[in-house]
Design a protein around this motif. Structure first.
Motif, short mmCIF file in Angstrom:
data_model
loop_
_atom_site.label_atom_id
_atom_site.label_comp_id
_atom_site.label_asym_id
_atom_site.label_seq_id
_atom_site.Cartn_x
_atom_site.Cartn_y
_atom_site.Cartn_z
N ALA A 29 0.83 -1.20 0.00
CA ALA A 29 0.00 0.00 0.00
C ALA A 29 0.87 1.25 0.00
CB ALA A 29 -0.90 0.00 1.24
N HIS A 30 0.31 2.33 -0.54
CA HIS A 30 1.02 3.62 -0.53
C HIS A 30 1.40 3.99 0.90
CE1 HIS A 30 2.14 7.64 -1.66
NE2 HIS A 30 1.17 8.19 -0.95
N GLU A 31 2.66 4.32 1.09
CA GLU A 31 3.23 4.74 2.37
C GLU A 31 3.29 3.63 3.42
OE1 GLU A 31 1.22 8.40 3.44
OE2 GLU A 31 2.41 9.53 1.99
N ALA A 32 3.24 2.37 2.98
CA ALA A 32 3.37 1.25 3.90
C ALA A 32 4.80 1.18 4.42
CB ALA A 32 3.01 -0.06 3.19
N VAL A 33 4.95 0.62 5.61
CA VAL A 33 6.27 0.36 6.19
C VAL A 33 6.38 -1.15 6.34
CG1 VAL A 33 7.78 0.73 8.16
CG2 VAL A 33 6.25 2.58 7.40
N LEU A 34 7.40 -1.73 5.69
CA LEU A 34 7.53 -3.18 5.61
C LEU A 34 8.82 -3.63 6.30
CD1 LEU A 34 6.74 -3.45 1.79
CD2 LEU A 34 5.12 -3.70 3.68
N PRO A 35 8.81 -4.84 6.86
CA PRO A 35 10.04 -5.36 7.48
C PRO A 35 11.07 -5.80 6.45
CG PRO A 35 8.27 -6.96 7.67
CD PRO A 35 7.67 -5.72 7.09
N GLU A 36 10.63 -6.17 5.25
CA GLU A 36 11.56 -6.56 4.18
C GLU A 36 10.96 -6.21 2.83
OE1 GLU A 36 10.80 -11.20 3.35
OE2 GLU A 36 11.63 -10.75 5.32
N ALA A 37 11.81 -6.09 1.84
CA ALA A 37 11.37 -5.68 0.51
C ALA A 37 10.55 -6.79 -0.15
CB ALA A 37 12.57 -5.34 -0.36
N PRO A 38 9.48 -6.44 -0.82
CA PRO A 38 8.67 -7.44 -1.53
C PRO A 38 9.39 -7.86 -2.82
CG PRO A 38 7.79 -5.27 -1.92
CD PRO A 38 8.91 -5.10 -0.94
N SER A 39 8.98 -9.00 -3.36
CA SER A 39 9.56 -9.47 -4.62
C SER A 39 8.77 -8.97 -5.82
CB SER A 39 9.62 -11.00 -4.65
OG SER A 39 8.32 -11.53 -4.52
N GLU A 40 7.62 -8.34 -5.56
CA GLU A 40 6.78 -7.83 -6.64
C GLU A 40 5.90 -6.70 -6.11
OE1 GLU A 40 4.82 -11.50 -7.54
OE2 GLU A 40 3.22 -11.12 -6.10
N VAL A 41 5.42 -5.88 -7.03
CA VAL A 41 4.41 -4.88 -6.69
C VAL A 41 3.15 -5.22 -7.48
CG1 VAL A 41 5.99 -3.04 -6.05
CG2 VAL A 41 5.27 -3.26 -8.41
N VAL A 42 2.01 -4.99 -6.86
CA VAL A 42 0.72 -5.26 -7.49
C VAL A 42 -0.03 -3.95 -7.61
CG1 VAL A 42 -1.45 -6.53 -7.31
CG2 VAL A 42 0.67 -7.58 -6.50
N MET A 43 -0.54 -3.68 -8.80
CA MET A 43 -1.31 -2.47 -9.05
C MET A 43 -2.66 -2.87 -9.62
SD MET A 43 1.64 -0.01 -10.62
CE MET A 43 2.31 -1.27 -11.66
N ASN A 44 -3.72 -2.39 -9.00
CA ASN A 44 -5.09 -2.67 -9.44
C ASN A 44 -5.75 -1.35 -9.82
OD1 ASN A 44 -4.69 -4.64 -6.79
ND2 ASN A 44 -5.24 -5.65 -8.67
N PHE A 45 -6.36 -1.33 -10.99
CA PHE A 45 -7.05 -0.13 -11.47
C PHE A 45 -8.55 -0.40 -11.50
CE2 PHE A 45 -2.77 0.10 -12.97
CZ PHE A 45 -2.44 1.44 -12.88
N LEU A 46 -9.33 0.66 -11.58
CA LEU A 46 -10.78 0.51 -11.61
C LEU A 46 -11.28 0.04 -12.97
CD1 LEU A 46 -11.82 3.66 -9.57
CD2 LEU A 46 -11.76 1.27 -8.81
N HIS A 47 -10.51 0.35 -14.04
CA HIS A 47 -10.88 -0.05 -15.41
C HIS A 47 -9.61 -0.49 -16.13
CE1 HIS A 47 -14.84 1.73 -14.84
NE2 HIS A 47 -14.23 2.80 -14.35
N ASP A 48 -9.80 -1.07 -17.30
CA ASP A 48 -8.66 -1.52 -18.10
C ASP A 48 -7.71 -0.36 -18.40
OD1 ASP A 48 -9.40 -4.15 -18.18
OD2 ASP A 48 -10.40 -3.98 -20.13
N ILE A 49 -6.43 -0.68 -18.41
CA ILE A 49 -5.38 0.27 -18.74
C ILE A 49 -4.27 -0.51 -19.41
CG2 ILE A 49 -4.43 0.04 -16.42
CD1 ILE A 49 -3.27 2.83 -16.64
N ARG A 50 -3.54 0.14 -20.28
CA ARG A 50 -2.32 -0.45 -20.84
C ARG A 50 -1.14 0.24 -20.17
NH1 ARG A 50 -1.49 -1.02 -27.08
NH2 ARG A 50 -3.11 -2.51 -26.59
N LEU A 51 -0.45 -0.49 -19.31
CA LEU A 51 0.74 0.09 -18.68
C LEU A 51 1.84 0.15 -19.72
CD1 LEU A 51 1.12 -1.45 -15.10
CD2 LEU A 51 0.66 0.91 -15.71
N THR A 52 2.47 1.29 -19.84
CA THR A 52 3.55 1.45 -20.81
C THR A 52 4.91 1.54 -20.14
OG1 THR A 52 3.20 3.84 -20.84
CG2 THR A 52 2.06 2.54 -22.53
N ARG A 53 4.94 1.90 -18.85
CA ARG A 53 6.21 1.96 -18.15
C ARG A 53 5.96 1.95 -16.65
NH1 ARG A 53 10.92 6.60 -18.11
NH2 ARG A 53 12.46 5.31 -17.10
#
Length: 113
Positions: A29-53
């Motif tokens: 989550a935005h501004e989360a504080v974690l004990p260790e780095a994640p191996s991936e990030v997950v992004m969910n949008f309300l509608h379809d999007i084409r991520l370009t970068r």
């Protein structure tokens, strides 16, 4: 005349609401504080999007592009692998295109202790 103006405003608002897909949530989550780095990030949008970068910046290191090769079309959910770079603040910047072709950008960050 008022009805025409009102209809135009409603149509403009409705088109804008469909054309742009806001970010719904991220993991971490935005501004989360974690004990260790994640191996991936997950992004969910309300509608379809084409991520370009999607790029990641950690501390004073230069930005690194994350691998989007698994995604070629319009999607709502994206799971993007990332490389852990130790403790500190990670900033994820993204940009993409909505279903109507409008460019969109955003970012979120999290801290690894």
């Amino acid at each position: 005349m008022k009805n025409i103006l009102l209809a135009g405003l409603v149509a403009f608002w409705a088109t804008g609401a469909v054309a742009h897909s806001a970010m719904d949530e991220t993991t971490p989550a935005h501004e989360a504080v974690l004990p260790e780095a994640p191996s991936e990030v997950v992004m969910n949008f309300l509608h379809d999007i084409r991520l370009t970068r999607v790029s990641m910046t950690h501390a004073d290191q230069p930005a690194v592009d994350l691998d989007l090769s698994a995604y070629k079309g319009m999607e709502i959910d994206f799971t993007v692998p990332m490389q852990a770079m130790g403790s500190g603040t990670y900033v994820i910047d993204w940009r993409g295109l909505g279903a109507d072709g409008h460019a969109m950008t955003g970012s979120f960050n999290f801290v690894v202790e």
